[in-house]
Write a protein that holds these residues in place. Structure first.
Motif, short mmCIF file in Angstrom:
data_model
loop_
_atom_site.label_atom_id
_atom_site.label_comp_id
_atom_site.label_asym_id
_atom_site.label_seq_id
_atom_site.Cartn_x
_atom_site.Cartn_y
_atom_site.Cartn_z
N ARG A 296 0.39 8.40 -1.69
CA ARG A 296 1.25 9.39 -1.05
C ARG A 296 2.71 8.98 -1.22
NH1 ARG A 296 -1.23 12.86 2.39
NH2 ARG A 296 0.76 13.26 3.40
N ASP B 132 5.27 9.75 0.74
CA ASP B 132 5.93 9.35 1.98
C ASP B 132 5.59 7.92 2.37
OD1 ASP B 132 3.29 10.01 2.53
OD2 ASP B 132 3.74 11.21 4.31
N ARG B 133 4.32 7.54 2.23
CA ARG B 133 3.93 6.17 2.57
C ARG B 133 4.54 5.18 1.57
NH1 ARG B 133 -2.31 4.78 3.41
NH2 ARG B 133 -2.00 6.49 4.88
N ARG C 287 7.29 5.52 0.01
CA ARG C 287 8.72 5.43 0.30
C ARG C 287 9.00 4.47 1.46
NH1 ARG C 287 12.68 10.66 1.42
NH2 ARG C 287 14.67 9.50 1.54
N SER C 288 8.28 4.65 2.56
CA SER C 288 8.54 3.82 3.74
C SER C 288 8.21 2.36 3.48
CB SER C 288 7.76 4.35 4.95
OG SER C 288 6.37 4.31 4.71
N ASN C 289 7.10 2.09 2.79
CA ASN C 289 6.73 0.70 2.53
C ASN C 289 7.63 0.06 1.48
OD1 ASN C 289 4.73 0.80 4.42
ND2 ASN C 289 3.06 1.14 2.97
N MET D 32 3.21 8.14 -5.87
CA MET D 32 3.81 6.97 -5.23
C MET D 32 5.12 6.58 -5.92
SD MET D 32 0.53 4.65 -4.11
CE MET D 32 -0.11 4.42 -5.78
N ASP E 12 0.83 -1.20 0.00
CA ASP E 12 0.00 0.00 0.00
C ASP E 12 0.87 1.25 0.00
OD1 ASP E 12 -2.15 1.82 0.35
OD2 ASP E 12 -1.82 1.77 2.52
N GLY E 13 0.58 2.15 -0.94
CA GLY E 13 1.27 3.43 -0.97
C GLY E 13 0.35 4.59 -0.64
N GLY E 14 -0.97 4.31 -0.56
CA GLY E 14 -1.93 5.32 -0.14
C GLY E 14 -1.98 6.57 -1.00
#
Length: 339
Positions: A218, A220-221, A223-225, A246, A214-216
């Motif tokens: 966004r 930032d999300r 990137r972290s995932n 994303m 999931d990148g939502g």
């Protein structure tokens, strides 16, 4: 307004005074009127002068996320297309928030817009379906289809877009491919992922569900995932991001891991704008015909506005053809790729 008055237990004149901040209306009455307005989804018209006009020559546009370059470009094209037809445009940003989207819709109705273009916020609810079904003005849905409603809808052919990316990566020799997708409840994320999965399956390549994250929508999300995905024992040789925001997060994660694109990993996305060409290497993308989407949406909306009340209501679904643009971010998987 009569329904509001009946529910609040006051006169129509009192409702009018409360909504327009006139007269001596007690706080208790104001609260009762406000509660009735909220329950009924009533949107008061702004200004008696506008009420007397048969048309306002105003179109409302509610977009899902003004920070997303795709939606910003789409809003610009919608305004340009409407302006060319003699309409002024009020643009609102829901910020992917359903409650905020609803408030914007009510505000646009209060300003007596002739029609509304909606790029829906992520998520769904029975409340949204109920409100839109009784909205009372022509409405065109753009980019993200909404199930259960029969409004004119203009989108990219999202399944085909996902399939184009799959065909490209498979053609390069990739088999272990990660996907960074948006919320399943949003049609663009769901359809692009399904098109991608179906294209892989058609050549006997399964999509490993452990590689779908999931990148939502966004950066930032995503990137972290993606950082966690790249740290896995068997990382993918390519990653498909279902939108450009994303993809920026994916590319950041690739850099964080000390990897080089496309030597160590290929990256492709849906959505094309100057960001994609400014990156080094340039990002392989599926282009969305933003100007054609906007023009088709305004055309459909104006046709609905022009339709007389005694004509039967009809709705159309237009899915525009995507186009693959190959740049330097994708290449064949390398033997002995650095880990």
């Amino acid at each position: 307004m009569r329904d509001v008055a009946k529910l609040a237990g006051v006169s129509v004149a009192t409702v009018s005074n409360a909504l327009n901040l006139r007269g001596n209306v007690s706080p208790d009455i104001k609260e009762r009127v406000a509660n009735a307005v909220e329950m009924l989804g009533y949107a008061p018209h702004a200004g008696a002068q506008r009420l007397r006009r048969s048309a306002s020559n105003l179109i409302g546009v509610v977009i899902a996320d003004i920070a997303n370059p795709h939606f910003g470009a789409l809003a610009e094209e919608l305004e340009s297309s409407a302006s060319g037809r003699g309409y002024s445009v009020i643009i609102c940003n829901s910020g992917e928030d359903l409650a905020r989207e609803r408030r914007h819709l009510q505000t646009l109705l209060s300003h007596r817009v002739d029609g509304i273009v909606l790029i829906a916020a992520a998520g769904d609810s029975n409340e949204r379906i109920a409100m839109l079904s009784r909205i009372g003005v022509p409405l065109a849905v753009v980019d993200r289809a909404i199930a259960g409603l029969s409004f004119d809808t203009v989108t990219l052919d999202d399944r085909r877009a996902g399939a184009l990316v799959a065909e490209h990566l498979i053609g390069l020799g990739h088999r272990r491919i990660g996907v960074v997708s948006g919320p399943e409840g949003v049609s663009t994320a769901r359809e692009r992922l399904e098109g991608f999965r179906e294209a892989l399956a058609s050549v006997g390549v399964p999509l490993d569900p452990r590689l779908v994250i999931d990148g939502g929508f966004r950066a930032d999300r995503a990137r972290s995932n993606t950082q966690r995905l790249l740290a896995s024992a068997e990382r993918p040789t390519a990653i498909f991001a279902t939108d450009l925001m994303m993809a920026l997060g994916v590319l950041s994660a690739v850099g964080d891991a000390g990897l080089v694109c496309p030597l160590d990993i290929s990256v492709a996305a849906i959505g094309d704008n100057p960001f994609a060409t400014a990156l080094h290497p340039g990002l392989t993308t599926v282009a969305q015909p933003v100007n054609a989407i906007a023009a088709a949406a305004i055309e459909a909306l104006l046709a609905s506005i022009a339709r007389s009340n005694d004509e039967p209501e009809t709705s159309t679904r237009i899915a525009l053809e995507p186009r693959l643009i190959v740049r330097g971010s994708t290449g064949a998987p390398q033997a002995g790729v650095r880990r």
